[in-house]
Design a protein around this motif. Structure first.
Motif, PDB file in Angstrom:
ATOM      1  N   SER A  44      26.985  40.362  39.476  1.00  0.00           N
ATOM      2  CA  SER A  44      27.089  38.969  39.032  1.00  0.00           C
ATOM      3  C   SER A  44      27.018  38.790  37.524  1.00  0.00           C
ATOM      4  O   SER A  44      27.232  37.692  37.025  1.00  0.00           O
ATOM      5  CB  SER A  44      25.976  38.128  39.683  1.00  0.00           C
ATOM      6  OG  SER A  44      24.695  38.620  39.301  1.00  0.00           O
ATOM      7  N   GLY A  45      26.719  39.842  36.788  1.00  0.00           N
ATOM      8  CA  GLY A  45      26.654  39.747  35.335  1.00  0.00           C
ATOM      9  C   GLY A  45      27.997  40.031  34.692  1.00  0.00           C
ATOM     10  O   GLY A  45      29.041  40.032  35.357  1.00  0.00           O
ATOM     11  N   GLY A  46      27.977  40.296  33.389  1.00  0.00           N
ATOM     12  CA  GLY A  46      29.221  40.522  32.663  1.00  0.00           C
ATOM     13  C   GLY A  46      30.027  41.688  33.190  1.00  0.00           C
ATOM     14  O   GLY A  46      31.170  41.531  33.640  1.00  0.00           O
ATOM     15  N   VAL A  47      29.448  42.890  33.158  1.00  0.00           N
ATOM     16  CA  VAL A  47      30.157  44.075  33.645  1.00  0.00           C
ATOM     17  C   VAL A  47      30.383  43.994  35.147  1.00  0.00           C
ATOM     18  O   VAL A  47      31.457  44.337  35.659  1.00  0.00           O
ATOM     19  CB  VAL A  47      29.390  45.359  33.284  1.00  0.00           C
ATOM     20  CG1 VAL A  47      30.052  46.587  33.902  1.00  0.00           C
ATOM     21  CG2 VAL A  47      29.299  45.528  31.766  1.00  0.00           C
ATOM     22  N   GLY A  48      29.397  43.513  35.887  1.00  0.00           N
ATOM     23  CA  GLY A  48      29.481  43.484  37.336  1.00  0.00           C
ATOM     24  C   GLY A  48      30.606  42.625  37.874  1.00  0.00           C
ATOM     25  O   GLY A  48      31.296  43.018  38.822  1.00  0.00           O
ATOM     26  N   THR A  49      30.806  41.445  37.284  1.00  0.00           N
ATOM     27  CA  THR A  49      31.877  40.569  37.771  1.00  0.00           C
ATOM     28  C   THR A  49      33.241  41.204  37.544  1.00  0.00           C
ATOM     29  O   THR A  49      34.154  41.044  38.369  1.00  0.00           O
ATOM     30  CB  THR A  49      31.814  39.198  37.089  1.00  0.00           C
ATOM     31  OG1 THR A  49      31.770  39.356  35.657  1.00  0.00           O
ATOM     32  CG2 THR A  49      30.589  38.410  37.537  1.00  0.00           C
ATOM     33  N   PHE A  50      33.398  41.934  36.445  1.00  0.00           N
ATOM     34  CA  PHE A  50      34.656  42.655  36.225  1.00  0.00           C
ATOM     35  C   PHE A  50      34.772  43.850  37.167  1.00  0.00           C
ATOM     36  O   PHE A  50      35.852  44.148  37.679  1.00  0.00           O
ATOM     37  CB  PHE A  50      34.762  43.125  34.776  1.00  0.00           C
ATOM     38  CG  PHE A  50      35.105  42.050  33.800  1.00  0.00           C
ATOM     39  CD1 PHE A  50      36.339  41.425  33.835  1.00  0.00           C
ATOM     40  CD2 PHE A  50      34.195  41.647  32.843  1.00  0.00           C
ATOM     41  CE1 PHE A  50      36.668  40.415  32.943  1.00  0.00           C
ATOM     42  CE2 PHE A  50      34.501  40.645  31.937  1.00  0.00           C
ATOM     43  CZ  PHE A  50      35.744  40.026  31.982  1.00  0.00           C
ATOM     44  N   ALA A  51      33.661  44.545  37.406  1.00  0.00           N
ATOM     45  CA  ALA A  51      33.694  45.744  38.248  1.00  0.00           C
ATOM     46  C   ALA A  51      34.146  45.415  39.666  1.00  0.00           C
ATOM     47  O   ALA A  51      34.950  46.151  40.259  1.00  0.00           O
ATOM     48  CB  ALA A  51      32.314  46.406  38.271  1.00  0.00           C
ATOM     49  N   VAL A  52      33.636  44.315  40.216  1.00  0.00           N
ATOM     50  CA  VAL A  52      34.044  43.918  41.566  1.00  0.00           C
ATOM     51  C   VAL A  52      35.554  43.705  41.621  1.00  0.00           C
ATOM     52  O   VAL A  52      36.249  44.200  42.525  1.00  0.00           O
ATOM     53  CB  VAL A  52      33.309  42.632  41.999  1.00  0.00           C
ATOM     54  CG1 VAL A  52      33.913  42.075  43.290  1.00  0.00           C
ATOM     55  CG2 VAL A  52      31.815  42.902  42.185  1.00  0.00           C
ATOM     56  N   GLN A  53      36.086  42.987  40.635  1.00  0.00           N
ATOM     57  CA  GLN A  53      37.510  42.655  40.645  1.00  0.00           C
ATOM     58  C   GLN A  53      38.390  43.870  40.379  1.00  0.00           C
ATOM     59  O   GLN A  53      39.452  44.027  40.981  1.00  0.00           O
ATOM     60  CB  GLN A  53      37.783  41.576  39.601  1.00  0.00           C
ATOM     61  CG  GLN A  53      37.085  40.253  39.892  1.00  0.00           C
ATOM     62  CD  GLN A  53      37.308  39.251  38.775  1.00  0.00           C
ATOM     63  OE1 GLN A  53      38.309  38.547  38.730  1.00  0.00           O
ATOM     64  NE2 GLN A  53      36.355  39.203  37.855  1.00  0.00           N
ATOM     65  N   ILE A  54      37.973  44.731  39.464  1.00  0.00           N
ATOM     66  CA  ILE A  54      38.775  45.915  39.140  1.00  0.00           C
ATOM     67  C   ILE A  54      38.810  46.876  40.327  1.00  0.00           C
ATOM     68  O   ILE A  54      39.864  47.446  40.651  1.00  0.00           O
ATOM     69  CB  ILE A  54      38.229  46.603  37.877  1.00  0.00           C
ATOM     70  CG1 ILE A  54      38.508  45.720  36.643  1.00  0.00           C
ATOM     71  CG2 ILE A  54      38.839  47.988  37.689  1.00  0.00           C
ATOM     72  CD1 ILE A  54      37.800  46.175  35.389  1.00  0.00           C
ATOM     73  N   ALA A  55      37.673  47.072  40.976  1.00  0.00           N
ATOM     74  CA  ALA A  55      37.645  47.941  42.156  1.00  0.00           C
ATOM     75  C   ALA A  55      38.569  47.402  43.245  1.00  0.00           C
ATOM     76  O   ALA A  55      39.286  48.159  43.904  1.00  0.00           O
ATOM     77  CB  ALA A  55      36.217  48.081  42.682  1.00  0.00           C
ATOM     78  N   LYS A  56      38.567  46.078  43.430  1.00  0.00           N
ATOM     79  CA  LYS A  56      39.480  45.460  44.400  1.00  0.00           C
ATOM     80  C   LYS A  56      40.934  45.668  43.979  1.00  0.00           C
ATOM     81  O   LYS A  56      41.800  45.958  44.813  1.00  0.00           O
ATOM     82  CB  LYS A  56      39.181  43.969  44.542  1.00  0.00           C
ATOM     83  CG  LYS A  56      37.943  43.638  45.341  1.00  0.00           C
ATOM     84  CD  LYS A  56      38.081  44.064  46.809  1.00  0.00           C
ATOM     85  CE  LYS A  56      39.186  43.297  47.512  1.00  0.00           C
ATOM     86  NZ  LYS A  56      39.315  43.706  48.935  1.00  0.00           N
ATOM     87  N   ALA A  57      41.223  45.515  42.683  1.00  0.00           N
ATOM     88  CA  ALA A  57      42.586  45.687  42.186  1.00  0.00           C
ATOM     89  C   ALA A  57      43.087  47.109  42.411  1.00  0.00           C
ATOM     90  O   ALA A  57      44.295  47.331  42.582  1.00  0.00           O
ATOM     91  CB  ALA A  57      42.661  45.327  40.707  1.00  0.00           C
ATOM     92  N   LEU A  58      42.171  48.074  42.442  1.00  0.00           N
ATOM     93  CA  LEU A  58      42.538  49.471  42.678  1.00  0.00           C
ATOM     94  C   LEU A  58      42.604  49.804  44.166  1.00  0.00           C
ATOM     95  O   LEU A  58      42.857  50.949  44.538  1.00  0.00           O
ATOM     96  CB  LEU A  58      41.552  50.399  41.971  1.00  0.00           C
ATOM     97  CG  LEU A  58      41.575  50.345  40.433  1.00  0.00           C
ATOM     98  CD1 LEU A  58      40.486  51.238  39.849  1.00  0.00           C
ATOM     99  CD2 LEU A  58      42.937  50.754  39.899  1.00  0.00           C
TER     100      LEU A  58
END
Length: 323
Positions: free
Chosen positions: A159-173
């Motif tokens: 839910s933080g800065g890196v985490g919100t991007f990590a969730v989306q990037i992992a999904k994109a991959l």
């Protein structure tokens, strides 16, 4: 120009807003009029000089970078004679943490390769939230984690800065993504596309029977052996952030744990990369990733922004609106 100045290690209230000389770009640099910046954990390390090992890079007794701030988005106002990729008026974003910091200011100079064209579908404020946090997530998941479609990925702290991007990037991959958040952040995690959400206030991570190919500890708070326990055979845990003690544990014991079986424990440090800024621009313009903004502060409110960030409860990124 106005800039936030740091002259000694300490709390956010040691920072001062001052008038300083406007920088002039070198032959291979651009001068950016900064419209927005954002706060990252690296800003806290630079401010406080902790962990102490960081002082080898930031200055032993006092900060050697007088103007903090790494992320930025703005407009190019001048270019050096050797610059070929950009022209005056281009809208750019970037991470200057490897080339002198300095984005908590009205202007900053940067090497040409430290910036990239801003995603067209983002405001300056949204774009400033991207560089450091998003490339940290991208490098950890794609480069260190080697994630492929169909793999199971756990983001601890989504839910933080890196985490919100990590969730989306992992999904994109193409990964099946589970994230661990607090009760107040469950809805955000689902909105970002997480397939499964664990509320750590209601469930224990090691009570689950699910195993993962990759676990990213963005805000890691579990024992290393707990992370090892939930890994698939051949899986990997990557420490990105969390407590200072866990960072040292990962550095000291991770290699030993990794040698005792086929599960790997590693720590990770992001490095600014021009190509990754371009890759994030592509993902954002394709609608696969979007920044999450928690709050915005003015330049003179940077001390308050850092104090708020240090509380550790921000939902997404904390942004500094400059002009």
């Amino acid at each position: 120009m106005k800039a936030i100045i740091t002259s000694k290690y300490g709390a956010p209230d040691t920072l001062e807003l001052k008038e300083v000389e406007k920088p002039v770009p070198k032959a291979d640099e651009v001068l950016v009029k900064i419209h927005a910046a954002s706060v990252n954990y690296g800003n806290i390390v630079l401010l406080r000089g902790k962990p102490y090992i960081a002082r080898l890079a930031f200055g032993l007794r006092k900060p050697k970078f007088p103007i903090p701030g790494g992320d930025m988005a703005g407009t190019i106002e001048a270019i050096g004679e050797k610059v070929t990729e950009f022209k005056i008026g281009d809208e750019v974003y970037g991470d200057l943490s490897s080339c002198g910091w300095g984005t908590f200011a009205e202007y900053a100079t940067a090497p040409e390769k430290a910036v990239a064209h801003k995603p067209r579908n983002l405001s300056f404020q949204d774009a400033a939230a991207v560089p450091m946090a998003a490339t940290t997530a991208l490098q950890a998941i794609r480069d260190i984690g080697n994630v492929t479609a169909g793999q199971k990925v756990l983001i601890h702290g989504g839910s933080g800065g890196v985490g919100t991007f990590a969730v989306q990037i992992a999904k994109a991959l193409g990964a099946e993504v589970t994230t661990v958040v607090s009760t107040r952040n469950v809805a955000i995690a689902h909105a970002l596309g997480a397939d499964h959400v664990i509320d750590y206030k209601k469930e224990k991570l090691d009570d689950k029977e699910q195993l993962y190919d990759l676990v990213i500890g963005v805000n890691g708070s579990q024992r290393l052996l707990t992370y090892k326990q939930i890994l698939q055979s051949g899986g990997r845990f990557i420490h990105v952030g969390g407590t200072e003690s866990q960072m040292y544990q990962t550095m000291l014991f991770g290699p030993f744990i990794s040698m005792t079986g086929n599960k790997k424990i590693a720590t990770f440090l992001q490095r600014p990369n021009h190509g990754d800024l371009i890759r994030m621009k592509e993902l954002i313009e394709a609608g696969q990733v979007k920044p999450v903004i928690d709050r915005s502060f003015s330049l003179q409110e940077v001390p308050e922004a850092l104090m708020y960030f240090e509380e550790g409860h921000s939902q997404g990124k904390v942004v500094i609106t400059i002009c």
